[in-house]
Design an enzyme around this catalytic site. Sequence first.
Site, PDB file in Angstrom:
ATOM      1  N   LEU A  56      -9.640   9.719   0.861  1.00 49.65           N
ATOM      2  CA  LEU A  56      -9.116  10.599   1.904  1.00 49.65           C
ATOM      3  C   LEU A  56      -7.706  11.013   1.517  1.00 49.65           C
ATOM      4  CD1 LEU A  56     -10.036   8.576   5.120  1.00 49.65           C
ATOM      5  CD2 LEU A  56     -11.032  10.758   4.438  1.00 49.65           C
TER       6      LEU A  56
ATOM      7  N   LYS B 123     -11.688  13.209  11.700  1.00 44.59           N
ATOM      8  CA  LYS B 123     -12.792  13.899  11.029  1.00 44.59           C
ATOM      9  C   LYS B 123     -13.243  15.071  11.891  1.00 44.59           C
ATOM     10  CE  LYS B 123     -14.204   9.370   9.442  1.00 44.59           C
ATOM     11  NZ  LYS B 123     -15.195   8.294   9.431  1.00 44.59           N
TER      12      LYS B 123
ATOM     13  N   LYS C 100      -1.314   8.193   8.126  1.00 43.39           N
ATOM     14  CA  LYS C 100      -0.967   6.789   7.905  1.00 43.39           C
ATOM     15  C   LYS C 100       0.317   6.378   8.613  1.00 43.39           C
ATOM     16  CE  LYS C 100      -2.363   4.764   4.146  1.00 43.39           C
ATOM     17  NZ  LYS C 100      -2.621   4.415   2.729  1.00 43.39           N
TER      18      LYS C 100
ATOM     19  N   CYS D 234      21.149  28.038  -9.056  1.00 42.77           N
ATOM     20  CA  CYS D 234      21.991  28.577 -10.101  1.00 42.77           C
ATOM     21  C   CYS D 234      21.540  30.010 -10.362  1.00 42.77           C
ATOM     22  CB  CYS D 234      21.809  27.730 -11.348  1.00 42.77           C
ATOM     23  SG  CYS D 234      22.368  28.539 -12.828  1.00 42.77           S
TER      24      CYS D 234
ATOM     25  N   CYS E 122      26.952  26.027 -10.893  1.00 41.32           N
ATOM     26  CA  CYS E 122      25.947  25.226 -11.586  1.00 41.32           C
ATOM     27  C   CYS E 122      26.648  24.216 -12.512  1.00 41.32           C
ATOM     28  CB  CYS E 122      25.035  26.146 -12.403  1.00 41.32           C
ATOM     29  SG  CYS E 122      23.921  25.250 -13.491  1.00 41.32           S
TER      30      CYS E 122
ATOM     31  N   TYR F  23       2.112   1.934  -3.333  1.00 48.61           N
ATOM     32  CA  TYR F  23       1.020   2.456  -4.160  1.00 48.61           C
ATOM     33  C   TYR F  23       0.775   3.930  -3.822  1.00 48.61           C
ATOM     34  CZ  TYR F  23      -3.576   3.064  -6.227  1.00 48.61           C
ATOM     35  OH  TYR F  23      -4.627   3.538  -6.971  1.00 48.61           O
ATOM     36  N   ASP F  24       0.716   4.223  -2.527  1.00 49.14           N
ATOM     37  CA  ASP F  24       0.504   5.616  -2.107  1.00 49.14           C
ATOM     38  C   ASP F  24       1.621   6.502  -2.643  1.00 49.14           C
ATOM     39  OD1 ASP F  24      -1.803   5.101  -0.760  1.00 49.14           O
ATOM     40  OD2 ASP F  24      -0.856   4.942   1.210  1.00 49.14           O
TER      41      ASP F  24
ATOM     42  N   GLU G  19     -10.497   7.802  14.456  1.00 47.74           N
ATOM     43  CA  GLU G  19     -10.902   6.397  14.322  1.00 47.74           C
ATOM     44  C   GLU G  19      -9.756   5.641  13.657  1.00 47.74           C
ATOM     45  OE1 GLU G  19     -14.192   6.511  11.610  1.00 47.74           O
ATOM     46  OE2 GLU G  19     -15.221   8.054  12.780  1.00 47.74           O
TER      47      GLU G  19
ATOM     48  N   TYR H   2     -18.827   3.771   9.707  1.00 39.80           N
ATOM     49  CA  TYR H   2     -18.118   4.981  10.135  1.00 39.80           C
ATOM     50  C   TYR H   2     -18.485   6.261   9.395  1.00 39.80           C
ATOM     51  CZ  TYR H   2     -15.160   3.460   6.206  1.00 39.80           C
ATOM     52  OH  TYR H   2     -14.711   3.050   4.995  1.00 39.80           O
TER      53      TYR H   2
ATOM     54  N   CYS I 196      20.938  30.364 -18.092  1.00 44.64           N
ATOM     55  CA  CYS I 196      21.327  28.971 -17.857  1.00 44.64           C
ATOM     56  C   CYS I 196      20.442  28.097 -18.731  1.00 44.64           C
ATOM     57  CB  CYS I 196      21.138  28.596 -16.391  1.00 44.64           C
ATOM     58  SG  CYS I 196      21.353  26.824 -16.094  1.00 44.64           S
TER      59      CYS I 196
ATOM     60  N   CYS J  36      25.614  25.345 -16.408  1.00 44.14           N
ATOM     61  CA  CYS J  36      26.093  26.560 -17.086  1.00 44.14           C
ATOM     62  C   CYS J  36      27.343  27.151 -16.446  1.00 44.14           C
ATOM     63  CB  CYS J  36      24.986  27.606 -17.139  1.00 44.14           C
ATOM     64  SG  CYS J  36      24.661  28.363 -15.548  1.00 44.14           S
TER      65      CYS J  36
ATOM     66  N   ASP K   8       0.830  -1.207   0.000  1.00 45.65           N
ATOM     67  CA  ASP K   8       0.000   0.000   0.000  1.00 45.65           C
ATOM     68  C   ASP K   8       0.860   1.251   0.000  1.00 45.65           C
ATOM     69  OD1 ASP K   8      -1.974  -1.742   0.181  1.00 45.65           O
ATOM     70  OD2 ASP K   8      -2.866  -0.925   2.014  1.00 45.65           O
ATOM     71  N   ALA K   9       1.956   1.171   0.778  1.00 45.23           N
ATOM     72  CA  ALA K   9       2.817   2.358   0.874  1.00 45.23           C
ATOM     73  C   ALA K   9       3.426   2.667  -0.490  1.00 45.23           C
ATOM     74  CB  ALA K   9       3.915   2.116   1.903  1.00 45.23           C
TER      75      ALA K   9
ATOM     76  N   LYS L 103      -7.991   3.543  10.880  1.00 45.63           N
ATOM     77  CA  LYS L 103      -8.276   3.400   9.454  1.00 45.63           C
ATOM     78  C   LYS L 103      -8.253   1.901   9.160  1.00 45.63           C
ATOM     79  CE  LYS L 103      -7.089   5.327   4.975  1.00 45.63           C
ATOM     80  NZ  LYS L 103      -7.121   4.136   4.169  1.00 45.63           N
TER      81      LYS L 103
ATOM     82  N   ASP M 169      -8.286  -1.510   7.302  1.00 42.80           N
ATOM     83  CA  ASP M 169      -7.747  -1.908   6.000  1.00 42.80           C
ATOM     84  C   ASP M 169      -8.635  -2.979   5.374  1.00 42.80           C
ATOM     85  OD1 ASP M 169      -6.058  -1.853   3.924  1.00 42.80           O
ATOM     86  OD2 ASP M 169      -4.365  -2.798   4.938  1.00 42.80           O
TER      87      ASP M 169
HETATM   88  S1  IVH Z   1     -14.176   7.975   6.215  1.00 42.17           S
HETATM   89  C1  IVH Z   1     -15.104  10.874   2.366  1.00 42.17           C
HETATM   90  N1  IVH Z   1     -13.314   6.412   8.087  1.00 42.17           N
HETATM   91  O1  IVH Z   1     -10.206   4.697   3.795  1.00 42.17           O
HETATM   92  C2  IVH Z   1     -14.331   9.707   2.858  1.00 42.17           C
HETATM   93  N2  IVH Z   1     -12.720   5.868   5.855  1.00 42.17           N
HETATM   94  O2  IVH Z   1      -8.487   6.167   1.960  1.00 42.17           O
HETATM   95  C3  IVH Z   1     -15.001   9.021   3.995  1.00 42.17           C
HETATM   96  N3  IVH Z   1     -11.401   3.826   5.647  1.00 42.17           N
HETATM   97  O3  IVH Z   1     -12.482   4.943   1.172  1.00 42.17           O
HETATM   98  C4  IVH Z   1     -14.204   7.880   4.496  1.00 42.17           C
HETATM   99  N4  IVH Z   1     -11.338   3.323   7.773  1.00 42.17           N
HETATM  100  O4  IVH Z   1     -12.425   2.750   2.555  1.00 42.17           O
HETATM  101  C5  IVH Z   1     -13.332   6.640   6.775  1.00 42.17           C
HETATM  102  N5  IVH Z   1     -12.659   5.092   9.888  1.00 42.17           N
HETATM  103  C6  IVH Z   1     -12.683   5.328   8.578  1.00 42.17           C
HETATM  104  C7  IVH Z   1     -12.034   4.477   7.655  1.00 42.17           C
HETATM  105  C8  IVH Z   1     -12.080   4.789   6.297  1.00 42.17           C
HETATM  106  C9  IVH Z   1     -10.971   2.952   6.562  1.00 42.17           C
HETATM  107  C10 IVH Z   1     -11.138   3.731   4.203  1.00 42.17           C
HETATM  108  C11 IVH Z   1     -12.335   3.921   3.311  1.00 42.17           C
HETATM  109  C12 IVH Z   1     -11.976   5.068   2.424  1.00 42.17           C
HETATM  110  C13 IVH Z   1     -10.484   5.007   2.468  1.00 42.17           C
HETATM  111  C14 IVH Z   1      -9.853   6.309   2.081  1.00 42.17           C
END
Ligand code: IVH
Length: 710
Positions: A101, A311, A335, A449, A431, A54-55, A136, A247, A455, A434, A51-52, A138, A140
């Site tokens: 997000l 949030k 993250k 530079c 530089c 990908y991010d 909250e 959530y 340049c 140049c 995931d990292a 996150k 996975d």
């Molecule tokens: S709130 C407008 N709360 O993370 C977005 N998302 O990277 C509202 N996710 O698509 C999302 N835990 O699949 C929210 N406590 C949490 C979450 C959460 C996991 C995921 C969700 C979202 C993705 C965004």
Amino acid sequence: MTLPDQDETAGTLPPEDLSPAQARTELARLAALLAHHNEAYYRLDTPEISDAAYDGLRQRYTAIAARHPDAEPQDSAANAVGAAPDSAFGKHRHMVPMLSLDNVFDREDFEGFISRATRFLRLNADGAQHLALVGEPKIDGLSISLTYENGVFTRGTTRGDGTEGEDVTANLRTLRDLPQRLAGPCPELIEIRGEVFLSKADFLALNAAQEASGKRLFANPRNAAAGSLRQLDPRITAERPLSLFAYALGFSSAPPTHSHWAYLQQLQAWGFPVNPLSRRIAGAADAEAFFEHVSAERAALAYDIDGVVYKVDDLALQDRLGFAGRAPRWAIAWKFPAEQATTTLREIEIQVGRTGALTPVAHLDPVNVGGVLVTRATLHNEDEIARKDVRPGDRVFIQRAGDVIPQVLGVTPASLDMPDRAAPFVFPTHCPVCGAVAVRPEGEVVRRCTGGLTCPAQAVERLIHFVSRQAFDIEGLGDRSIGEFYDAGLVRTPADIFTLHTHAAELEKREGWGEQSVANLLAAIENRRTISLSRFIYALGIRRIGASNARLVARHYGSYTNWLTQMRAAAIIGSDARLELGSITGIGTTIAEDLVAFVAEEHNLATLADLHAALDITDEVAPQSGALAGKTVVFTGTLLTVTRPEARATAERMGAKVSDSVSKKTDLVVLGEKAGSKAKKALELNIRTMDETEWNAFCNSRNSSPAPTE
Ligand code: IVH
């Protein structure tokens, strides 16, 4: 599908140093990679990279696209949320889009999120400090949307591409955690959102069973959950112990609560599992402690999490904050940090970008970090090299997190003790392109530079950008002829292009040029003496001002003179002009700074003056859509319920052009408290007025809340 080569020069440069051509290549490469990994992750449920990693790809794409929006491939996978729904499932359009997000990875960037939100809301320091949040974990897993009509579960969908998801109602009905009917009073129609996941233990048991029966193994719990939910036969889903946490809220026919925290209680009362680690957080200061707390709990949890989501608690504030791009302004994902590796640093190269910045790049022995082969990494700047005492031949730690490109963290302890270490690296003072002196102003970390337009690393790239398709679009003046004219000393600055006709005879004598081709070129240049404000601003090559940002700015200010005046006034932090600039939808603080910085440079003002004298820059008009399309609105007096920048942004979202003075061209004047001469003038000119209450009602009735862009 063959993956594009991971090791290209453009792939290792920081986004700000890419030329337009490199940006195009790099965006295409990243888009192809993202499309491939989206497919692997969302549709095939078999990811190939972490995931990292990908991010990291995604963040790099975003950073480059922000600077070169015109270089973005069409229908880029990078702008998609998830993947288009699989045709094997029925499609369903979400009533409210399911967005993503934004991510942060450290305290500083988290504080950036808080300050952006509080500035947008114009909270004072005390309000900002105490902005109530909900934190909250996150989860996975995979996000789902659940529709309840009169309290009865009627439909469940995956996120899909954010607009349309796959109808997986039958499969979701098999989840023990999902209430088929809401317990107690509820809105007539509501979309409830949450995450479906598989616990770590259930994942291991599922994979063991898969192995025993010779079936394919899942890469991780999340993909196992996705694969289990996206089964065409609900009986298979029923055998998989999927869990759920609710959530978030999608559409609701009536607001269920006033705060997110109360909404979580309500979800629980209706019968949903809500993550027990969720906490109300009194302000930004407590957020970090919560992050540490959740990090400490992470290993012991029965399920995978990859960060913490914060949030804004107050739903009215969430509404005001709205969305920017694919993510809300009212939430952020902080993250957990990502993978590291060790490798040997072979050489330190100094690259020069379009802005003249000297950037040290480490050439490495190829190493796999989180599924991506890394051969180069940034060393940031000379202080970082000195601080880490990185030398060629050293073994170094490399990190790929959500970071834009891989970075060198430091030298391994064993390397530090090697008797045959190379001498300390000496950062060049000139530089490498140049030869001009490279200076480092006091208080800055970047050495630049001083060659400026002389340049070649900077000047030619700037000129190429100036005549490119979305800028001046001068036919016959391509990359090659710009380079040629530059070397011949015919074109050194943008304004030189418009005096080329004085060198006609000289041009005709050049190899490859003749009377006709020179005449064509000069005619093409004449043709572009009239240019729209947005193209003009884009052509200047200001950092982060791509074609779409240039359009936003041009539409907002309308005329060249107004734009320039306002940019100069915006140099004062806290001035109305600065706030106004930052409040243009899509223009954030950094972009505002870049515009202001550009205009603050004397030589840029000189270029602007030269160009203005040579050109006819036409006014930009507002788009013809929205409830106030083509209308000119003036705000006057003190607004009590919203800040002036926010009110402007709302009017602009409805298609209006916002002006500071009342004239015959004004269509509407919104009167705040103590409205004075402008109110009088509106009356005299018989222009429609509204007080703040009427204005708010008008906005609400037109549903002016920012439409999330998908
Ligand atoms: S709130 C407008 N709360 O993370 C977005 N998302 O990277 C509202 N996710 O698509 C999302 N835990 O699949 C929210 N406590 C949490 C979450 C959460 C996991 C995921 C969700 C979202 C993705 C965004």
